[in-house]
Motif scaffolding. Structure first.
Motif, PDB file in Angstrom:
ATOM      1  N   UNK A  61      27.891  47.232  20.278  1.00 58.96           N
ATOM      2  CA  UNK A  61      27.774  48.689  20.313  1.00 58.96           C
ATOM      3  C   UNK A  61      26.768  49.165  19.269  1.00 58.96           C
ATOM      4  N   UNK A  62      26.858  48.613  18.062  1.00 64.34           N
ATOM      5  CA  UNK A  62      25.923  48.982  17.000  1.00 64.34           C
ATOM      6  C   UNK A  62      24.509  48.578  17.363  1.00 64.34           C
ATOM      7  N   UNK A  63      24.320  47.330  17.785  1.00 60.94           N
ATOM      8  CA  UNK A  63      22.997  46.843  18.153  1.00 60.94           C
ATOM      9  C   UNK A  63      22.483  47.608  19.363  1.00 60.94           C
ATOM     10  N   UNK A  64      23.347  47.844  20.324  1.00 59.64           N
ATOM     11  CA  UNK A  64      22.950  48.567  21.527  1.00 59.64           C
ATOM     12  C   UNK A  64      22.502  49.974  21.211  1.00 59.64           C
ATOM     13  N   UNK A  65      23.216  50.660  20.345  1.00 61.16           N
ATOM     14  CA  UNK A  65      22.816  52.005  19.965  1.00 61.16           C
ATOM     15  C   UNK A  65      21.483  51.980  19.236  1.00 61.16           C
ATOM     16  N   UNK A  66      21.297  50.987  18.371  1.00 60.75           N
ATOM     17  CA  UNK A  66      20.032  50.861  17.659  1.00 60.75           C
ATOM     18  C   UNK A  66      18.893  50.626  18.653  1.00 60.75           C
ATOM     19  N   UNK A  67      19.108  49.734  19.615  1.00 63.03           N
ATOM     20  CA  UNK A  67      18.077  49.449  20.608  1.00 63.03           C
ATOM     21  C   UNK A  67      17.789  50.696  21.436  1.00 63.03           C
ATOM     22  N   UNK A  68      18.821  51.447  21.771  1.00 67.10           N
ATOM     23  CA  UNK A  68      18.644  52.662  22.553  1.00 67.10           C
ATOM     24  C   UNK A  68      17.840  53.687  21.775  1.00 67.10           C
ATOM     25  N   UNK A  69      18.161  53.863  20.482  1.00 64.45           N
ATOM     26  CA  UNK A  69      17.449  54.872  19.704  1.00 64.45           C
ATOM     27  C   UNK A  69      15.990  54.456  19.505  1.00 64.45           C
ATOM     28  N   UNK A  70      15.735  53.137  19.382  1.00 66.71           N
ATOM     29  CA  UNK A  70      14.351  52.676  19.254  1.00 66.71           C
ATOM     30  C   UNK A  70      13.598  52.942  20.554  1.00 66.71           C
ATOM     31  N   UNK A  71      14.241  52.690  21.664  1.00 64.24           N
ATOM     32  CA  UNK A  71      13.584  52.837  22.958  1.00 64.24           C
ATOM     33  C   UNK A  71      13.348  54.304  23.293  1.00 64.24           C
ATOM     34  N   UNK A  72      14.160  55.199  22.760  1.00 63.22           N
ATOM     35  CA  UNK A  72      14.038  56.604  23.111  1.00 63.22           C
ATOM     36  C   UNK A  72      12.936  57.306  22.321  1.00 63.22           C
ATOM     37  N   UNK A  73      12.464  56.689  21.225  1.00 67.32           N
ATOM     38  CA  UNK A  73      11.371  57.291  20.481  1.00 67.32           C
ATOM     39  C   UNK A  73      10.089  57.122  21.275  1.00 67.32           C
ATOM     40  N   UNK A  74       9.230  58.131  21.194  1.00 68.62           N
ATOM     41  CA  UNK A  74       7.999  58.066  21.962  1.00 68.62           C
ATOM     42  C   UNK A  74       6.814  57.798  21.043  1.00 68.62           C
ATOM     43  N   UNK A  75       5.784  57.192  21.617  1.00 64.87           N
ATOM     44  CA  UNK A  75       4.567  56.895  20.878  1.00 64.87           C
ATOM     45  C   UNK A  75       3.396  57.138  21.806  1.00 64.87           C
ATOM     46  N   UNK A  76       2.402  57.829  21.301  1.00 63.61           N
ATOM     47  CA  UNK A  76       1.200  58.069  22.080  1.00 63.61           C
ATOM     48  C   UNK A  76       0.207  56.953  21.798  1.00 63.61           C
ATOM     49  N   UNK A  77      -0.129  56.205  22.820  1.00 58.38           N
ATOM     50  CA  UNK A  77      -1.038  55.074  22.693  1.00 58.38           C
ATOM     51  C   UNK A  77      -2.326  55.484  21.984  1.00 58.38           C
ATOM     52  N   UNK A  78      -2.746  54.672  21.005  1.00 55.71           N
ATOM     53  CA  UNK A  78      -3.999  54.920  20.304  1.00 55.71           C
ATOM     54  C   UNK A  78      -3.890  55.810  19.082  1.00 55.71           C
ATOM     55  N   UNK A  79      -2.704  56.334  18.799  1.00 52.75           N
ATOM     56  CA  UNK A  79      -2.519  57.190  17.628  1.00 52.75           C
ATOM     57  C   UNK A  79      -2.767  56.413  16.339  1.00 52.75           C
ATOM     58  N   UNK A  80      -2.407  55.129  16.356  1.00 54.16           N
ATOM     59  CA  UNK A  80      -2.599  54.262  15.195  1.00 54.16           C
ATOM     60  C   UNK A  80      -3.578  53.148  15.551  1.00 54.16           C
ATOM     61  N   UNK A  81      -4.145  52.547  14.517  1.00 51.66           N
ATOM     62  CA  UNK A  81      -5.102  51.462  14.716  1.00 51.66           C
ATOM     63  C   UNK A  81      -4.822  50.320  13.761  1.00 51.66           C
ATOM     64  N   UNK A  82      -5.253  49.142  14.169  1.00 52.66           N
ATOM     65  CA  UNK A  82      -5.289  47.977  13.288  1.00 52.66           C
ATOM     66  C   UNK A  82      -6.766  47.750  12.981  1.00 52.66           C
ATOM     67  N   UNK A  83      -7.100  47.771  11.698  1.00 50.03           N
ATOM     68  CA  UNK A  83      -8.488  47.572  11.280  1.00 50.03           C
ATOM     69  C   UNK A  83      -8.602  46.227  10.576  1.00 50.03           C
ATOM     70  N   UNK A  84      -9.794  45.645  10.644  1.00 51.08           N
ATOM     71  CA  UNK A  84     -10.031  44.331  10.060  1.00 51.08           C
ATOM     72  C   UNK A  84     -11.254  44.385   9.156  1.00 51.08           C
ATOM     73  N   UNK A  85     -11.096  43.783   7.976  1.00 50.11           N
ATOM     74  CA  UNK A  85     -12.174  43.716   6.987  1.00 50.11           C
ATOM     75  C   UNK A  85     -12.165  42.304   6.417  1.00 50.11           C
ATOM     76  N   UNK A  86     -13.346  41.672   6.351  1.00 54.74           N
ATOM     77  CA  UNK A  86     -13.431  40.370   5.698  1.00 54.74           C
ATOM     78  C   UNK A  86     -13.917  40.558   4.266  1.00 54.74           C
ATOM     79  N   UNK A  87     -13.416  39.696   3.375  1.00 47.86           N
ATOM     80  CA  UNK A  87     -13.750  39.763   1.952  1.00 47.86           C
ATOM     81  C   UNK A  87     -14.170  38.377   1.469  1.00 47.86           C
ATOM     82  N   UNK A  88     -14.995  38.324   0.422  1.00 50.32           N
ATOM     83  CA  UNK A  88     -15.466  37.025  -0.052  1.00 50.32           C
ATOM     84  C   UNK A  88     -14.403  36.195  -0.760  1.00 50.32           C
ATOM     85  N   UNK A  89     -13.361  36.860  -1.306  1.00 51.19           N
ATOM     86  CA  UNK A  89     -12.334  36.122  -2.045  1.00 51.19           C
ATOM     87  C   UNK A  89     -11.067  36.954  -2.177  1.00 51.19           C
ATOM     88  N   UNK A  90     -10.039  36.328  -2.719  1.00 51.68           N
ATOM     89  CA  UNK A  90      -8.730  36.952  -2.869  1.00 51.68           C
ATOM     90  C   UNK A  90      -8.764  38.143  -3.830  1.00 51.68           C
TER      91      UNK A  90
END
Length: 155
Positions: free
Chosen positions: A34-63
């Motif tokens: 019941x707890x897990x199911x409610x959590x899964x339901x609440x996660x599934x009910x949230x909406x997200x507009x595709x493309x609102x966020x991005x993953x960006x990549x940058x290379x660096x010469x060292x740590x």
């Protein structure tokens, strides 16, 4: 060794124990599901507009450069999170020659609207003459994680 069916009193006592254990476990599992199911339901009910966020990549010469850039990016709220991926090998053409270098990769999670400011920050603080800054829109993901990015990185 005795082969055959158990006596009736052993079956009855064993069945009662099995019934009690089953009832107790069922009650526990029901609450857990019941707890897990409610959590899964609440996660599934949230909406997200595709493309609102991005993953960006940058290379660096060292740590060291990677950590300095990552910390600055997060402190300036240009991203919610920067993963530092060590020990990548980059093969590329530069000034007419094929080059091969060990680099460190930054994987940056941000709002798509922040990518231009992120690119400007990297250009201003990166030691490379031409710093890599590329981004891909996030189409889907874990809604609470995507919400967290939006909460951390202001519009």
């Amino acid at each position: 060794m005795r082969i055959g069916l158990p006596s009736a009193d052993k079956v009855h006592g064993g069945s009662l124990k099995a019934l009690v254990v089953t009832v107790l476990l069922s009650g526990f599992m029901f609450q857990l599901l019941r707890t897990v199911g409610l959590r899964a339901f609440s996660m599934a009910s949230e909406t997200y507009t595709s493309g609102t966020h991005s993953a960006a990549f940058v290379t660096c010469p060292n740590d060291t450069v990677a950590k300095e850039l990552a910390r600055g990016i997060v402190e300036k709220k240009l991203a919610a999170c920067v993963n530092i991926v060590p020990a990548i090998t980059s093969v590329y053409e530069w000034q007419g020659k094929i080059e091969e270098d060990n680099e460190v990769l930054l994987m940056i999670k941000t709002r798509s609207s922040k990518v231009p400011a992120l690119a400007e920050y990297v250009r201003s603080n990166h030691p490379y003459e031409v710093a890599e800054v590329i981004s891909l829109p996030i189409d889907q993901g874990n809604p609470p994680y995507l919400k967290w990015i939006g909460d951390i990185v202001p519009e």
